[in-house]
Design a protein around this motif. Structure first.
Motif, PDB file in Angstrom:
ATOM      1  N   LEU A 250     -48.287  22.904  -2.547  1.00  0.00           N
ATOM      2  CA  LEU A 250     -48.693  23.540  -1.948  1.00  0.00           C
ATOM      3  C   LEU A 250     -48.043  24.980  -1.855  1.00  0.00           C
ATOM      4  O   LEU A 250     -49.024  25.492  -1.218  1.00  0.00           O
TER       5      LEU A 250
ATOM      6  N   TYR B 119     -54.733  14.253   6.612  1.00  0.00           N
ATOM      7  CA  TYR B 119     -53.812  14.516   5.989  1.00  0.00           C
ATOM      8  C   TYR B 119     -53.621  15.254   5.494  1.00  0.00           C
ATOM      9  O   TYR B 119     -52.220  15.623   5.334  1.00  0.00           O
TER      10      TYR B 119
ATOM     11  N   ALA C 191     -50.563  16.410   8.006  1.00  0.00           N
ATOM     12  CA  ALA C 191     -49.079  15.410   7.552  1.00  0.00           C
ATOM     13  C   ALA C 191     -48.242  15.784   5.815  1.00  0.00           C
ATOM     14  O   ALA C 191     -47.461  16.081   5.800  1.00  0.00           O
ATOM     15  N   LEU C 192     -49.528  16.011   4.958  1.00  0.00           N
ATOM     16  CA  LEU C 192     -48.773  16.789   3.560  1.00  0.00           C
ATOM     17  C   LEU C 192     -48.137  18.127   4.596  1.00  0.00           C
ATOM     18  O   LEU C 192     -47.234  17.948   3.474  1.00  0.00           O
ATOM     19  N   LEU C 193     -48.804  19.316   4.785  1.00  0.00           N
ATOM     20  CA  LEU C 193     -48.052  20.405   4.625  1.00  0.00           C
ATOM     21  C   LEU C 193     -46.928  20.242   6.119  1.00  0.00           C
ATOM     22  O   LEU C 193     -45.262  20.525   5.499  1.00  0.00           O
TER      23      LEU C 193
ATOM     24  N   ALA D 231     -45.147  17.548   5.537  1.00  0.00           N
ATOM     25  CA  ALA D 231     -43.686  17.195   4.774  1.00  0.00           C
ATOM     26  C   ALA D 231     -43.270  17.888   3.889  1.00  0.00           C
ATOM     27  O   ALA D 231     -42.028  17.544   2.990  1.00  0.00           O
ATOM     28  N   VAL D 232     -43.883  18.812   3.585  1.00  0.00           N
ATOM     29  CA  VAL D 232     -43.073  20.359   2.971  1.00  0.00           C
ATOM     30  C   VAL D 232     -41.784  20.927   3.795  1.00  0.00           C
ATOM     31  O   VAL D 232     -42.147  21.226   5.142  1.00  0.00           O
ATOM     32  N   PRO D 233     -40.413  20.670   2.716  1.00  0.00           N
ATOM     33  CA  PRO D 233     -39.403  21.159   3.495  1.00  0.00           C
ATOM     34  C   PRO D 233     -39.612  22.685   3.856  1.00  0.00           C
ATOM     35  O   PRO D 233     -40.292  23.878   3.112  1.00  0.00           O
ATOM     36  N   ALA D 234     -39.439  23.270   4.857  1.00  0.00           N
ATOM     37  CA  ALA D 234     -39.079  25.080   5.289  1.00  0.00           C
ATOM     38  C   ALA D 234     -37.854  25.400   4.817  1.00  0.00           C
ATOM     39  O   ALA D 234     -37.433  24.692   4.257  1.00  0.00           O
TER      40      ALA D 234
ATOM     41  N   GLN E 174     -38.288  22.281  11.309  1.00  0.00           N
ATOM     42  CA  GLN E 174     -39.529  21.219  11.169  1.00  0.00           C
ATOM     43  C   GLN E 174     -39.373  19.613  10.758  1.00  0.00           C
ATOM     44  O   GLN E 174     -40.622  18.315  11.405  1.00  0.00           O
ATOM     45  N   VAL E 175     -38.115  19.167  10.834  1.00  0.00           N
ATOM     46  CA  VAL E 175     -38.099  17.430  10.866  1.00  0.00           C
ATOM     47  C   VAL E 175     -38.351  17.108  12.430  1.00  0.00           C
ATOM     48  O   VAL E 175     -39.728  15.232  12.254  1.00  0.00           O
TER      49      VAL E 175
ATOM     50  N   ARG F 169     -42.205  16.809  12.465  1.00  0.00           N
ATOM     51  CA  ARG F 169     -42.987  16.197  10.764  1.00  0.00           C
ATOM     52  C   ARG F 169     -43.622  14.713  11.160  1.00  0.00           C
ATOM     53  O   ARG F 169     -43.631  13.861  12.208  1.00  0.00           O
TER      54      ARG F 169
ATOM     55  N   LEU G 267     -44.884  11.949   9.397  1.00  0.00           N
ATOM     56  CA  LEU G 267     -44.314  10.268   8.688  1.00  0.00           C
ATOM     57  C   LEU G 267     -45.501   9.622   8.450  1.00  0.00           C
ATOM     58  O   LEU G 267     -45.244   8.670   9.002  1.00  0.00           O
ATOM     59  N   LEU G 268     -46.293  10.043   6.901  1.00  0.00           N
ATOM     60  CA  LEU G 268     -46.930   8.495   6.977  1.00  0.00           C
ATOM     61  C   LEU G 268     -45.803   7.284   6.359  1.00  0.00           C
ATOM     62  O   LEU G 268     -45.395   7.729   5.701  1.00  0.00           O
TER      63      LEU G 268
ATOM     64  N   VAL H  21     -44.964  14.455  -2.206  1.00  0.00           N
ATOM     65  CA  VAL H  21     -44.120  15.295  -1.406  1.00  0.00           C
ATOM     66  C   VAL H  21     -44.161  14.183   0.105  1.00  0.00           C
ATOM     67  O   VAL H  21     -43.115  14.504   0.996  1.00  0.00           O
ATOM     68  N   THR H  22     -45.136  13.723   0.878  1.00  0.00           N
ATOM     69  CA  THR H  22     -44.700  12.671   1.285  1.00  0.00           C
ATOM     70  C   THR H  22     -43.998  11.767   1.558  1.00  0.00           C
ATOM     71  O   THR H  22     -43.314  11.259   2.527  1.00  0.00           O
TER      72      THR H  22
ATOM     73  N   ALA I  53     -40.056  13.086   2.054  1.00  0.00           N
ATOM     74  CA  ALA I  53     -40.503  12.765   3.395  1.00  0.00           C
ATOM     75  C   ALA I  53     -39.474  11.841   3.713  1.00  0.00           C
ATOM     76  O   ALA I  53     -38.396  11.580   4.462  1.00  0.00           O
TER      77      ALA I  53
ATOM     78  N   GLU J 271     -33.586  20.957   4.354  1.00  0.00           N
ATOM     79  CA  GLU J 271     -33.369  20.563   5.900  1.00  0.00           C
ATOM     80  C   GLU J 271     -32.170  19.944   5.956  1.00  0.00           C
ATOM     81  O   GLU J 271     -31.463  19.441   6.673  1.00  0.00           O
TER      82      GLU J 271
END
Lengths: 342, 354
Positions: free
Chosen positions: A231, A266, A269-271, A273-276, A283-284, A287, A289-290, B207-208, B211, B240
């Motif tokens: 992303l 979606y 959720a996707l965005l 999940a990307v670690p900062a 960010q966690v 998050r 989490l799906l 990526v999901t 996580a 992270e």
């Protein structure tokens, strides 16, 4: 194709579409039996996908593995036989073209592949790899000019022209990807489909190739369809972005709209999940989490395909498939309950 | 879950642990591969340590020696061609490199476990996952098949594989990528290790799913207090989860420190180059600022500082003298750059910060 690229990021300034994809569908049959093959199901790899690619812009197709981004791109070029739909390029439908017309289109739309190791013939020199395209399309460049043009192309993609007689194994991954780019440019294309062109590269080299692609676009007025799962890379290079999930586009808009005014759960959720890149970002804590895995594309959920993992899902989501339209949002989204800008 | 009795925790393969020693310490380790066409110097003097409940990230690009150094710690380098030529690896103060293979086996798996990037190749395709997880108990604790399977179900529950009881007899190919990685984690945790080495655990995953797996690892660490060594090229993942980070280049560490110090005030031109190369999903960036060139051939590492041909600040001394890690003013910060102060000043002046 030497018009200057329109300014990035704003829909209004975009020129006329160079490529229009309408309701593209690609289903793969699942068969059983050897002698008496019968179809027992279909994998809906790409299902009713529509978008426009404008002159000089970069359109990103982003999504996780199996979302249909590569199938969509391959079907556009008719590298896969489409199930239905149409792709209009310069006023004509690629899906209805004769082999002769198709050849001309494939000169204009070139592809860069993900794996710089597998996509170059190990027994050909770099010079031969780049010049091979002119054997198939001799009308593009007279034979006596080919050597000079090859050197020019190598220079353009940042390779040492003295290495024209070397073989692919003598180059690093990043350099091989540059060879692939030089090969794609040999036929003066107007559109380049780049399928995960930087995902096999290390970060420091990835940035070099991203910059090269941006420079070439500015110089040659190219339009890109840029496929990636990363992303961050997509945001950096694309003017507009289409997010895909299980064969469908869930939202499409310019880079700001998709990343800052995210409308589909979606994408959210996707965005998230990307670690900062910032260790203090926390960010966690925010998050989403799906749960579980992406459902099988052979048996997708009814209605909205994301509903089985969506925290907003209600009864209506299992019924009609939500259309990709404006829903009080600044860009089209395929969700009955989109996030709206406050 | 079979717990190892407490008193044996003070013994490492029969040898007494040194009180107060770090959980795992790696000192000045060198690994080379002697091949027909030359010697590849994969690791050239790496030093780091990890304590209980701590996560240390080893960050580097392909060919930096990060995975090979972990294999050296585990003692799973194919030899020949690979040789650990110098250095020391101590677990609770007990040297592992000189230990007999029979004793080393008691440490490997039971005290230090490892998970790999590619779960599909790391798992055996012809055995069920339950059998493979159970193997840990059969091998190390002499459990019966039935006990092994029961323990496998319990572990699969613990790593949140849904319907563990039903899926214990499934084969690896019947699982998705994320679920396979969970199976690997279950195997690694089977004997309740003190140290877990995770070699690119999420690189092959979306990526999901990444996580989900990182969340699982951090929950498990919380629960067991194990030390985690995370080997990765992903600066985001490191930011992270890591407490401390070791940045590797061409087989050596170029800088180390607390995670937020390293990210907010890097002390080596290579680390700075990595940060400037990263596109961002949360910020608009006009232009990426890549490191020029590509990493060196490990059979011909440049003299002096290995990074000098790619370094925008390189001077004559950098081409001759190898810079050693030296302490900086801040706590726990070390850098291997001759011109740390100058380089940091230049970067701060240019205003390019994360």
């Amino acid at each position: 194709m030497l018009e200057t690229a329109p300014e990035a990021g704003s829909d209004k300034k975009l020129g006329e579409p160079i490529l229009t994809v309408n309701n593209l569908v690609k289903h793969y049959p699942i068969t059983q039996g050897i002698l008496f093959k019968r179809q027992i199901g279909t994998v809906k790899a790409s299902d009713d996908v529509s978008f426009e690619l404008h002159r000089g812009e970069t359109l990103g197709l982003v999504g996780e593995s199996g979302c249909g981004k590569t199938t969509t791109a391959r079907t556009i070029l008719r590298l896969e036989t489409p199930t239905s739909g149409s792709v209009i390029f310069r006023g004509k439908d690629i899906f209805k073209m004769s082999q002769k017309e198709l050849r001309e289109v494939r000169r204009e739309i070139q592809v860069i592949f993900q794996d710089p190791y597998a996509s170059l013939n190990p027994r050909m020199t770099v010079g031969d790899i780049v010049a091979e395209a002119w054997r198939i399309h001799p009308e593009v460049l007279a034979k006596e000019k080919q050597q000079a043009r090859t050197l020019e192309l190598l220079e353009m993609v940042g390779l040492n022209p003295d290495h024209i007689n070397r073989y692919p194994h003598q180059f690093s991954g990043g350099q091989r990807q540059r060879i692939g780019i030089a090969r794609a440019l040999a036929l003066n294309p107007s559109v380049i489909v780049a399928d995960e062109p930087v995902s096999a590269l290390d970060v420091s080299v990835q940035a070099q190739v991203v910059n090269l692609l941006e420079d070439l676009q500015a110089e040659l007025g190219l339009s890109y369809i840029f496929i990636a799962h990363d992303l961050s890379v997509i945001r950096h290079i694309c003017d507009r972005v289409a997010v895909m999930y299980l064969g469908k586009i869930v939202e499409i808009g310019d880079e700001i709209q998709v990343y800052e005014h995210t409308a589909h759960p979606y994408t959210k959720a996707l965005l998230s999940a990307v670690p900062a890149l910032d260790p203090n970002a926390k960010q966690v804590e925010h998050r989403i989490l799906l749960e579980g895995d992406v459902p099988s594309p052979a048996d997708p959920p009814s209605g909205c395909r994301f509903r089985t993992r969506c925290w907003k899902a209600q009864e209506i989501c299992a019924g009609e498939i939500p259309e990709l339209i404006l829903r009080d949002t600044d860009h089209p989204v395929a969700c009955y309950f989109p996030e709206r800008p406050a | 879950m079979t717990q190892v009795p407490l008193q044996t925790r003070d013994l490492v393969a029969g040898k007494p642990a040194v009180p107060g020693a770090p959980l795992l310490s790696v000192e000045n380790i060198h690994v080379e591969f002697r091949l027909d066409f030359g010697t590849v110097k994969a690791v050239n003097g790496l030093t780091y340590h990890v304590n209980e409940r701590e996560t240390v990230a080893i960050l580097g690009e392909s060919g930096s020696g990060k995975s090979v150094s972990a294999q050296a710690v585990m003692g799973i380098i194919d030899s020949p061609p690979g040789f650990v030529t110098d250095g020391s690896v101590k677990f609770r103060g007990v040297e592992l490199l000189t230990m007999a293979e029979k004793e080393r086996r008691q440490v490997r798996g039971e005290r230090i476990a490892m998970i790999f990037q590619d779960a599909l190749t790391a798992l055996n395709p012809v055995f069920t996952v339950g059998w493979q997880i159970g193997e840990m108990f059969r091998e190390h604790h002499g459990s019966t098949k039935k006990e092994g399977l029961d323990a496998a179900v319990e572990l699969m529950d613990r790593v949140k594989i849904p319907l563990a009881r039903d899926r214990v007899n499934s084969y690896p190919h019947e699982f998705s990528g994320g679920m396979r990685q969970r199976v690997m984690i279950a195997m690694a945790l089977a004997l309740d290790p003190d140290v877990l080495i995770a070699d690119e655990p999420t690189t092959a995953l979306d990526v999901t799913v990444q996580a989900q797996i990182m969340q699982l690892l951090s929950d498990l660490q919380e629960e067991t207090g194990m030390g985690l060594i995370l080997i990765t090229h992903d600066l985001g993942v490191v930011a992270e989860v890591a407490d401390r980070v070791v940045v590797m280049y061409a087989g050596d560490s170029v800088e180390k420190g607390e995670i937020s110090d390293v990210y907010h005030n890097p002390a080596h031109p290579y680390t700075m180059g990595l940060m400037d190369s990263m596109p961002r999903h949360d910020v608009q960036k006009d232009r990426l600022n890549p490191i020029k060139g590509s990493p060196p051939d490990l059979m011909a590492i440049p003299a002096g500082c290995a990074f000098n041909p790619r370094c925008p600040y390189a001077q004559d001394i950098c081409r001759v003298e190898k810079p050693h890690l030296h302490e900086l003013g801040e706590a726990g910060r070390v850098s291997a750059c001759h011109f740390v102060e100058e380089v940091r000043d230049a970067r701060n002046r240019s205003g390019s910060r994360l």
